[in-house]
Design a protein around this motif. Structure first.
Motif: not given
Length: 199
Positions: A98-99, A137-141, A183-187
């Motif tokens: 996924g994204d 391993s599933i998504a870049p974000n 909330t933590a946002y990565f990517g």
């Protein structure tokens, strides 16, 4: 939440569902593409992702929670935008792409508030480091919804698990003037190192 229109909850859902305004914020921030909700519960976040026109894969190991999430999605009219899967996120992970991966894993019930500092090893069913590596391993974000007393240094450390390290933004979610959650946002969806979202 549209409680007066028939939203259904189980006992855990009453204390674990993401407040709707925070779930909307997550959906707005996630950008485009496919969102994988690894621990969907009664569907609060999955519904908001779908409302923002994101195709969603909503996973939960508990078939009763998935049934409630489906019924709740029908109330919002977004059930056709969500693929509901009963299963173990960790067993399904090798088959998912996924994204964005959204992670709101169990915090251990209301007892999380008794901890002065909530460490990532307290997350269930696996520690936060393992969760994050699987999500990568599933998504870049990756978006992680965490307790307000989480160890922020540990959250920042997660970004270093990738090579090169991912950008990370830690957002304090304020509800009625009080800190509700983190909330933590990565990517690429991360803006800056620390922000605050007030409801």
């Amino acid at each position: 939440m549209r409680y007066d229109q028939g939203i259904k909850m189980d006992e855990e859902g009453w204390f674990s569902v993401t407040p709707e305004k925070i779930a909307v914020r997550h959906a707005v921030r996630c950008g485009g593409g496919v969102v994988i909700d690894g621990f969907t519960g009664v569907g609060g976040n999955a519904i908001q992702f779908a409302t923002m026109c994101h195709p969603v894969i909503a996973i939960d190991i508990d078939p009763r929670k998935v049934a409630l999430a489906f019924e709740n999605a029908k109330i919002y009219g977004v059930e056709d935008h969500i693929d509901f899967i009963v299963g173990d996120f960790f067993q399904l992970a090798p088959y998912l792409k996924g994204d964005v991966v959204f992670l709101s894993p169990p915090w251990g019930g209301p007892a999380y508030l008794t901890q002065e500092t909530f460490t990532l090893d307290l997350l269930k069913p696996k520690n936060g480091y393992s969760l994050f590596q699987v999500a990568q391993s599933i998504a870049p974000n990756v978006i992680m919804y965490l307790p307000r007393n989480v160890d922020l240094l540990q959250v920042e450390e997660l970004s270093w698990l990738s090579s090169p390290p991912l950008k990370v933004e830690i957002e304090e979610n304020m509800l009625h003037g009080r800190l509700k959650s983190i909330t933590a946002y990565f990517g690429d969806i991360a803006f800056s190192e620390l922000s605050m979202f007030e409801l």
